[in-house]
Design a protein around this motif. Sequence first.
Motif, PDB file in Angstrom:
ATOM      1  N   ILE A  54     -24.294  24.371  36.474  1.00  0.00           N
ATOM      2  CA  ILE A  54     -23.111  24.370  35.601  1.00  0.00           C
ATOM      3  C   ILE A  54     -21.851  24.132  36.422  1.00  0.00           C
ATOM      4  CG2 ILE A  54     -21.685  25.782  34.056  1.00  0.00           C
ATOM      5  CD1 ILE A  54     -24.291  27.207  33.219  1.00  0.00           C
ATOM      6  N   ARG A  55     -21.728  24.813  37.540  1.00  0.00           N
ATOM      7  CA  ARG A  55     -20.524  24.691  38.369  1.00  0.00           C
ATOM      8  C   ARG A  55     -20.422  23.312  39.024  1.00  0.00           C
ATOM      9  NH1 ARG A  55     -19.009  29.608  42.158  1.00  0.00           N
ATOM     10  NH2 ARG A  55     -17.120  28.358  42.104  1.00  0.00           N
ATOM     11  N   SER A  56     -21.552  22.693  39.331  1.00  0.00           N
ATOM     12  CA  SER A  56     -21.513  21.396  40.009  1.00  0.00           C
ATOM     13  C   SER A  56     -21.032  20.284  39.095  1.00  0.00           C
ATOM     14  CB  SER A  56     -22.907  21.046  40.538  1.00  0.00           C
ATOM     15  OG  SER A  56     -23.791  20.754  39.476  1.00  0.00           O
ATOM     16  N   GLN A  57     -21.120  20.478  37.768  1.00  0.00           N
ATOM     17  CA  GLN A  57     -20.725  19.418  36.848  1.00  0.00           C
ATOM     18  C   GLN A  57     -19.220  19.179  36.863  1.00  0.00           C
ATOM     19  OE1 GLN A  57     -22.689  21.113  33.366  1.00  0.00           O
ATOM     20  NE2 GLN A  57     -24.233  19.506  33.432  1.00  0.00           N
ATOM     21  N   LYS A  58     -18.435  20.248  37.029  1.00  0.00           N
ATOM     22  CA  LYS A  58     -16.984  20.132  37.161  1.00  0.00           C
ATOM     23  C   LYS A  58     -16.516  21.131  38.216  1.00  0.00           C
ATOM     24  CE  LYS A  58     -15.820  18.350  32.581  1.00  0.00           C
ATOM     25  NZ  LYS A  58     -14.984  18.546  31.363  1.00  0.00           N
ATOM     26  N   PRO A  59     -16.726  20.803  39.492  1.00  0.00           N
ATOM     27  CA  PRO A  59     -16.434  21.763  40.560  1.00  0.00           C
ATOM     28  C   PRO A  59     -14.965  22.143  40.673  1.00  0.00           C
ATOM     29  CG  PRO A  59     -16.912  19.586  41.463  1.00  0.00           C
ATOM     30  CD  PRO A  59     -17.243  19.523  40.008  1.00  0.00           C
ATOM     31  N   ASP A  60     -14.050  21.274  40.234  1.00  0.00           N
ATOM     32  CA  ASP A  60     -12.623  21.571  40.373  1.00  0.00           C
ATOM     33  C   ASP A  60     -12.086  22.414  39.219  1.00  0.00           C
ATOM     34  OD1 ASP A  60     -12.608  20.053  42.666  1.00  0.00           O
ATOM     35  OD2 ASP A  60     -12.137  18.200  41.583  1.00  0.00           O
ATOM     36  N   GLU A  61     -12.875  22.533  38.157  1.00  0.00           N
ATOM     37  CA  GLU A  61     -12.429  23.297  36.998  1.00  0.00           C
ATOM     38  C   GLU A  61     -12.628  24.789  37.232  1.00  0.00           C
ATOM     39  OE1 GLU A  61     -14.883  23.803  33.273  1.00  0.00           O
ATOM     40  OE2 GLU A  61     -13.471  22.272  32.588  1.00  0.00           O
ATOM     41  N   LYS A  62     -11.686  25.588  36.743  1.00  0.00           N
ATOM     42  CA  LYS A  62     -11.826  27.028  36.841  1.00  0.00           C
ATOM     43  C   LYS A  62     -13.071  27.458  36.072  1.00  0.00           C
ATOM     44  CE  LYS A  62      -9.448  31.412  36.036  1.00  0.00           C
ATOM     45  NZ  LYS A  62      -8.240  32.070  35.488  1.00  0.00           N
ATOM     46  N   ASN A  63     -13.939  28.188  36.731  1.00  0.00           N
ATOM     47  CA  ASN A  63     -15.228  28.529  36.135  1.00  0.00           C
ATOM     48  C   ASN A  63     -15.058  29.487  34.960  1.00  0.00           C
ATOM     49  OD1 ASN A  63     -18.021  28.467  35.892  1.00  0.00           O
ATOM     50  ND2 ASN A  63     -18.275  30.277  37.161  1.00  0.00           N
ATOM     51  N   LYS A  64     -15.532  29.059  33.783  1.00  0.00           N
ATOM     52  CA  LYS A  64     -15.427  29.876  32.586  1.00  0.00           C
ATOM     53  C   LYS A  64     -16.684  30.711  32.342  1.00  0.00           C
ATOM     54  CE  LYS A  64     -12.527  26.389  30.308  1.00  0.00           C
ATOM     55  NZ  LYS A  64     -12.422  25.463  29.134  1.00  0.00           N
ATOM     56  N   VAL A  65     -17.688  30.525  33.159  1.00  0.00           N
ATOM     57  CA  VAL A  65     -18.970  31.188  32.940  1.00  0.00           C
ATOM     58  C   VAL A  65     -19.207  32.194  34.057  1.00  0.00           C
ATOM     59  CG1 VAL A  65     -21.439  30.854  32.627  1.00  0.00           C
ATOM     60  CG2 VAL A  65     -19.847  29.083  31.863  1.00  0.00           C
ATOM     61  N   SER A  66     -19.227  33.470  33.708  1.00  0.00           N
ATOM     62  CA  SER A  66     -19.481  34.496  34.721  1.00  0.00           C
ATOM     63  C   SER A  66     -20.980  34.567  35.013  1.00  0.00           C
ATOM     64  CB  SER A  66     -18.981  35.861  34.244  1.00  0.00           C
ATOM     65  OG  SER A  66     -19.815  36.381  33.227  1.00  0.00           O
ATOM     66  N   PHE A  67     -21.302  34.934  36.220  1.00  0.00           N
ATOM     67  CA  PHE A  67     -22.705  34.973  36.639  1.00  0.00           C
ATOM     68  C   PHE A  67     -23.491  35.988  35.824  1.00  0.00           C
ATOM     69  CE2 PHE A  67     -26.235  36.462  39.228  1.00  0.00           C
ATOM     70  CZ  PHE A  67     -26.800  35.283  39.675  1.00  0.00           C
ATOM     71  N   PHE A  68     -22.921  37.157  35.594  1.00  0.00           N
ATOM     72  CA  PHE A  68     -23.685  38.211  34.936  1.00  0.00           C
ATOM     73  C   PHE A  68     -23.807  37.969  33.437  1.00  0.00           C
ATOM     74  CE2 PHE A  68     -22.471  40.277  38.915  1.00  0.00           C
ATOM     75  CZ  PHE A  68     -23.728  40.716  39.320  1.00  0.00           C
ATOM     76  N   TRP A  69     -22.850  37.249  32.833  1.00  0.00           N
ATOM     77  CA  TRP A  69     -23.037  36.824  31.447  1.00  0.00           C
ATOM     78  C   TRP A  69     -24.192  35.832  31.368  1.00  0.00           C
ATOM     79  CZ3 TRP A  69     -22.805  31.982  29.151  1.00  0.00           C
ATOM     80  CH2 TRP A  69     -22.837  31.963  27.757  1.00  0.00           C
ATOM     81  N   LEU A  70     -24.243  34.902  32.337  1.00  0.00           N
ATOM     82  CA  LEU A  70     -25.323  33.923  32.369  1.00  0.00           C
ATOM     83  C   LEU A  70     -26.666  34.595  32.652  1.00  0.00           C
ATOM     84  CD1 LEU A  70     -25.212  30.800  32.032  1.00  0.00           C
ATOM     85  CD2 LEU A  70     -25.523  30.657  34.510  1.00  0.00           C
ATOM     86  N   TYR A  71     -26.634  35.649  33.433  1.00  0.00           N
ATOM     87  CA  TYR A  71     -27.847  36.436  33.718  1.00  0.00           C
ATOM     88  C   TYR A  71     -28.433  36.991  32.422  1.00  0.00           C
ATOM     89  CZ  TYR A  71     -30.651  40.233  35.858  1.00  0.00           C
ATOM     90  OH  TYR A  71     -31.660  41.095  36.236  1.00  0.00           O
ATOM     91  N   LYS A  72     -27.595  37.512  31.557  1.00  0.00           N
ATOM     92  CA  LYS A  72     -28.030  38.051  30.272  1.00  0.00           C
ATOM     93  C   LYS A  72     -28.618  36.948  29.393  1.00  0.00           C
ATOM     94  CE  LYS A  72     -24.882  39.190  27.233  1.00  0.00           C
ATOM     95  NZ  LYS A  72     -25.281  38.422  26.019  1.00  0.00           N
ATOM     96  N   ILE A  73     -27.932  35.794  29.356  1.00  0.00           N
ATOM     97  CA  ILE A  73     -28.422  34.676  28.551  1.00  0.00           C
ATOM     98  C   ILE A  73     -29.750  34.157  29.103  1.00  0.00           C
ATOM     99  CG2 ILE A  73     -27.902  32.331  27.762  1.00  0.00           C
ATOM    100  CD1 ILE A  73     -26.220  34.527  26.461  1.00  0.00           C
ATOM    101  N   THR A  74     -29.896  34.161  30.418  1.00  0.00           N
ATOM    102  CA  THR A  74     -31.148  33.714  31.046  1.00  0.00           C
ATOM    103  C   THR A  74     -32.316  34.589  30.622  1.00  0.00           C
ATOM    104  OG1 THR A  74     -29.983  32.808  32.975  1.00  0.00           O
ATOM    105  CG2 THR A  74     -32.311  33.337  33.255  1.00  0.00           C
TER     106      THR A  74
END
Length: 330
Positions: free
Chosen positions: A62-82
């Motif tokens: 997710i981060r590699s798709q737009k590396p310069d953009e401020k990351n809107k996705v927190s790791f632990f939120w993504l952990y829950k979705i995973t």
Amino acid sequence: MKKKYQNGFFLFGLAVLIIMATQLDFAEVWTNIQRAGYWFLAVVGIWAFLYLFNTAAWWIIIRSQKPDEKNKVSFFWLYKITISGFALNYATPGGLMGGEPYRIMALSPKVGTERATSSVLLYVMTHIFSHFWFWLLSCVLYCFIQPVNVPMALLLAIVASVSLLAIWFFLKGYKRGIAVSGMRLLTHFPLLKRKARKFFDEHSEQLSNIDHQIAALHNQNPRTFTAAVCLELACRIVSSLEIYFCLLVLPDISLGFLDCILILAFTSLFANLLFFIPLQLGGREGGFMMSTSELGMTASAGIFVALIIRLRELIWTGIGLLLIKFEKKR
């Protein structure tokens, strides 16, 4: 994600989970939990750690798709979705028909539909790609640590050849994208071609953008691609520890961690051949029986390991479904 969709995913998964749980002999389950003791907690608990590998692989995509953009996705939120996504995959016939739509719908409000779709497709491709690498490396490992007779040599040659062919196919998919070609393929199926052609005509630009993002990870970010694959492959290898924990309970079993990797490899291979069964019911158990017997274990030992891991899957499926209910309404 809208509340009605959350409830739909939750209720569907819960219904399948209840059906699967009713197929168990609860007296036998309790006896085996007592036999496993605290190692059962280790088998369940290690997956809280293993899901970090899966989350990290998806997160860097997710981060590699737009590396310069401020990351809107927190790791632990993504952990829950995973965790919730894998829970739905476990409970859904065909596997990917449940967890992946849920991931796309959950991620879309944060990064947009196209980027969410491409990141999920990329992650699924990476997840499956790592499986074929795992099976290929396990064939090599078997030749080094186990005696190889003619039937086993033939089986290893078939598995290795199919794995190499699949790795080549996925590498082509990474370089060129898969969304457009996949949709064009659907237009040739008798029952789907009309709807698929209409969808392709209406969304050809979006599908092309998704393919561009898929190809960009492999062509422009090779380190990210390699890191994601290595994380998924490491998850496969480390997950062999749950089999090792189960074997520590059994007397007169002298198999090591490398043997557990082989058990997992050939069990997962057999179970994935029966991907259309919810929770791979029966397929995984049959895989354990065959792989453990090849390594000199008794049938009862294989049944014990299979049951403990089945219980772990049910527990984490339940946890994943509960996490769906914690998602905020958007």
